[in-house]
Design a protein around this motif. Structure first.
Motif, PDB file in Angstrom:
ATOM      1  N   GLU A  82       0.831  -1.196   0.000  1.00 34.49           N
ATOM      2  CA  GLU A  82       0.000   0.000   0.000  1.00 34.49           C
ATOM      3  C   GLU A  82       0.871   1.253   0.000  1.00 34.49           C
ATOM      4  O   GLU A  82       0.552   2.249  -0.690  1.00 34.49           O
ATOM      5  CB  GLU A  82      -0.922  -0.009   1.221  1.00 34.49           C
ATOM      6  CG  GLU A  82      -1.873   1.174   1.322  1.00 34.49           C
ATOM      7  CD  GLU A  82      -2.890   1.240   0.200  1.00 34.49           C
ATOM      8  OE1 GLU A  82      -3.505   2.323   0.034  1.00 34.49           O
ATOM      9  OE2 GLU A  82      -3.076   0.246  -0.535  1.00 34.49           O
ATOM     10  N   SER A  85       2.092   1.697  -3.472  1.00 36.17           N
ATOM     11  CA  SER A  85       0.987   2.169  -4.311  1.00 36.17           C
ATOM     12  C   SER A  85       0.736   3.662  -4.108  1.00 36.17           C
ATOM     13  O   SER A  85       0.558   4.412  -5.076  1.00 36.17           O
ATOM     14  CB  SER A  85      -0.271   1.359  -3.999  1.00 36.17           C
ATOM     15  OG  SER A  85      -1.352   1.791  -4.789  1.00 36.17           O
ATOM     16  N   ARG A  86       0.729   4.073  -2.869  1.00 29.51           N
ATOM     17  CA  ARG A  86       0.508   5.500  -2.578  1.00 29.51           C
ATOM     18  C   ARG A  86       1.657   6.369  -3.095  1.00 29.51           C
ATOM     19  O   ARG A  86       1.479   7.564  -3.311  1.00 29.51           O
ATOM     20  CB  ARG A  86       0.329   5.708  -1.072  1.00 29.51           C
ATOM     21  CG  ARG A  86      -0.973   5.110  -0.528  1.00 29.51           C
ATOM     22  CD  ARG A  86      -1.106   5.321   0.976  1.00 29.51           C
ATOM     23  NE  ARG A  86      -2.311   4.702   1.492  1.00 29.51           N
ATOM     24  CZ  ARG A  86      -3.523   5.271   1.492  1.00 29.51           C
ATOM     25  NH1 ARG A  86      -3.653   6.489   0.981  1.00 29.51           N
ATOM     26  NH2 ARG A  86      -4.567   4.642   1.984  1.00 29.51           N
ATOM     27  N   HIS A  92      -2.732  -1.126  -6.051  1.00 27.06           N
ATOM     28  CA  HIS A  92      -2.615  -2.208  -5.069  1.00 27.06           C
ATOM     29  C   HIS A  92      -3.822  -3.149  -5.187  1.00 27.06           C
ATOM     30  O   HIS A  92      -4.973  -2.750  -4.984  1.00 27.06           O
ATOM     31  CB  HIS A  92      -2.532  -1.622  -3.663  1.00 27.06           C
ATOM     32  CG  HIS A  92      -2.405  -2.657  -2.588  1.00 27.06           C
ATOM     33  ND1 HIS A  92      -2.608  -2.375  -1.247  1.00 27.06           N
ATOM     34  CD2 HIS A  92      -2.094  -3.985  -2.634  1.00 27.06           C
ATOM     35  CE1 HIS A  92      -2.434  -3.464  -0.533  1.00 27.06           C
ATOM     36  NE2 HIS A  92      -2.129  -4.458  -1.349  1.00 27.06           N
ATOM     37  N   ARG A  94      -5.111  -6.882  -3.635  1.00 25.15           N
ATOM     38  CA  ARG A  94      -4.814  -7.916  -2.645  1.00 25.15           C
ATOM     39  C   ARG A  94      -5.287  -9.270  -3.161  1.00 25.15           C
ATOM     40  O   ARG A  94      -6.461  -9.448  -3.475  1.00 25.15           O
ATOM     41  CB  ARG A  94      -5.487  -7.626  -1.313  1.00 25.15           C
ATOM     42  CG  ARG A  94      -5.106  -8.708  -0.283  1.00 25.15           C
ATOM     43  CD  ARG A  94      -5.674  -8.432   1.069  1.00 25.15           C
ATOM     44  NE  ARG A  94      -5.093  -9.351   2.043  1.00 25.15           N
ATOM     45  CZ  ARG A  94      -4.884  -9.064   3.302  1.00 25.15           C
ATOM     46  NH1 ARG A  94      -5.179  -7.863   3.741  1.00 25.15           N
ATOM     47  NH2 ARG A  94      -4.386  -9.961   4.133  1.00 25.15           N
ATOM     48  N   ALA A 116      -7.233  -2.101   3.614  1.00 24.15           N
ATOM     49  CA  ALA A 116      -6.257  -1.267   2.902  1.00 24.15           C
ATOM     50  C   ALA A 116      -6.688  -0.980   1.467  1.00 24.15           C
ATOM     51  O   ALA A 116      -6.413   0.094   0.933  1.00 24.15           O
ATOM     52  CB  ALA A 116      -4.885  -1.938   2.914  1.00 24.15           C
ATOM     53  N   THR A 117      -7.348  -1.954   0.818  1.00 27.17           N
ATOM     54  CA  THR A 117      -7.753  -1.773  -0.579  1.00 27.17           C
ATOM     55  C   THR A 117      -9.035  -2.548  -0.841  1.00 27.17           C
ATOM     56  O   THR A 117      -9.251  -3.630  -0.273  1.00 27.17           O
ATOM     57  CB  THR A 117      -6.653  -2.254  -1.549  1.00 27.17           C
ATOM     58  OG1 THR A 117      -7.151  -2.171  -2.892  1.00 27.17           O
ATOM     59  CG2 THR A 117      -6.235  -3.693  -1.268  1.00 27.17           C
TER      60      THR A 117
END
Length: 346
Positions: A82, A85-86, A92, A94, A116-117
């Motif tokens: 994550e 990705s940011r 991202h 999973r 998170a995603t």
């Protein structure tokens, strides 16, 4: 597309096999795949993708190359994925190979990582339902597959052996094998042996695990069981082909790969309900399946021993079922899921 997979280990195991098959398949289909691994991560499968070794034992965001998609696949790889990705290194996604909060220690750490995603891939409807219930996220199903290395060699009549009852035993020391319920498996197969002393009870173990496990070595030394430690798929295929009945006692699996592989090789399957195996296992249609509380594993094995026409019918139907399962299909489904996530608003 450019894919980055942070992978901690590719040692022998169902989850690791799926990662190897997906990354190899995506590479074959023309995608650029990078596997980011810690400095000491093991590799027990043939890998066609680029492996980028971190100089550290723990992956860092700086280890990640620029890509279109970052695929976390274990809860400890989620935060760093994550973060990458940011930092603009890719979307991202999973890939949940197991639902860790119900499977592993430290659920207070693994549970929040599912927030998170929203881009989630799961292996089965059962797993999809669990995560939807707990987190409100509808995962996309990408099923497990069966390698073309596994097939029915039709050698059983030529072996000249008693009936072979075969299961997989994994190393329990310092591992995460509770879900395999191996003490139950051993007790039930002992009951089978008492009823039918003429059969062979065989166990398959990954070689590195067998030689690290005092418990597995002691079981072999007892002389009650035969142990095999296949070094590759071709040896594993042979041992599946020697099995008349394959037994799985796992009570918690998102996919339950060995049962599917054994069925492909012509063995009749006796299994305990584990969730994910409901994708292919149907009681008295292509296998014998029981819930753990029914305590019926030995009885089901004995039923197949004593009713050979029924056992042969289950084996044939099980093998037919597996023809619907391939890693190529899994790779295509994963490719489609990734494309869909990329095209959706982030």
């Amino acid at each position: 597309m450019r894919f980055t997979f942070p992978i901690l280990t590719l040692s022998h195991g169902g989850a690791q096999r799926m990662l190897a098959e997906l990354t190899n398949g995506l590479t074959i289909r023309g995608h650029q795949v990078s596997i980011v691994m810690p400095s000491e991560g093991a590799v027990s499968y043939n890998v066609n993708s680029a492996i980028l070794r971190s100089s550290h034992t723990v992956l860092r965001e700086s280890d990640f190359p620029q890509s279109d998609v970052i695929v976390s696949n274990f809860y400890t790889t989620v935060p760093v994925s994550e973060a990458a990705s940011r930092n603009g290194k890719g979307l991202h996604i999973r890939l949940s190979l197991c639902y860790e909060p119900l499977f592993l220690p430290h659920n207070e750490l693994s549970f929040p990582t599912y927030h998170a995603t929203k881009n989630l891939v799961v292996l089965s409807k059962w797993q999809q339902d669990i995560i939807k219930l707990n987190h409100g996220i509808q995962g996309t199903i990408v099923p497990i597959g069966v390698s073309s290395a596994f097939r029915n060699l039709h050698i059983r009549p030529k072996l000249g052996e008693p009936l072979n009852i075969t299961a997989i035993l994994r190393r329990e020391e310092e591992g995460f094998s509770w879900h395999r319920d191996q003490d139950y498996l051993l007790a039930q197969l002992e009951l089978v042996k008492q009823r039918h002393p003429e059969v062979n009870i065989n166990f398959i173990s990954p070689p590195e695990e067998f030689y690290q496990s005092e418990k597995l070595q002691a079981l072999k030394a007892s002389g009650r069981f035969r142990f095999f430690t296949p070094k590759d798929d071709y040896e594993l295929c042979y041992h599946y082909n020697c099995a008349d009945i394959f037994v799985s006692s796992s009570i918690f699996d998102t996919g339950s790969l060995p049962g599917l592989e054994a069925m492909r090789c012509g063995a009749a399957l006796v299994a305990v309900y584990s969730g994910g195996n409901m994708e292919y296992a149907r009681h008295e249609a292509n296998c014998l399946l029981s819930y753990r509380h029914e305590n019926r594993l030995a009885a089901d094995v004995i039923r197949l021993i004593e009713d050979r026409p029924f056992s042969i019918r289950m084996a044939s139907r099980g093998e037919s079922e597996t023809m619907n399962w391939s890693w190529d299909h899994s790779v295509r489904k994963f490719e489609q899921a990734a494309a869909q996530f990329l095209s959706s608003p982030h």
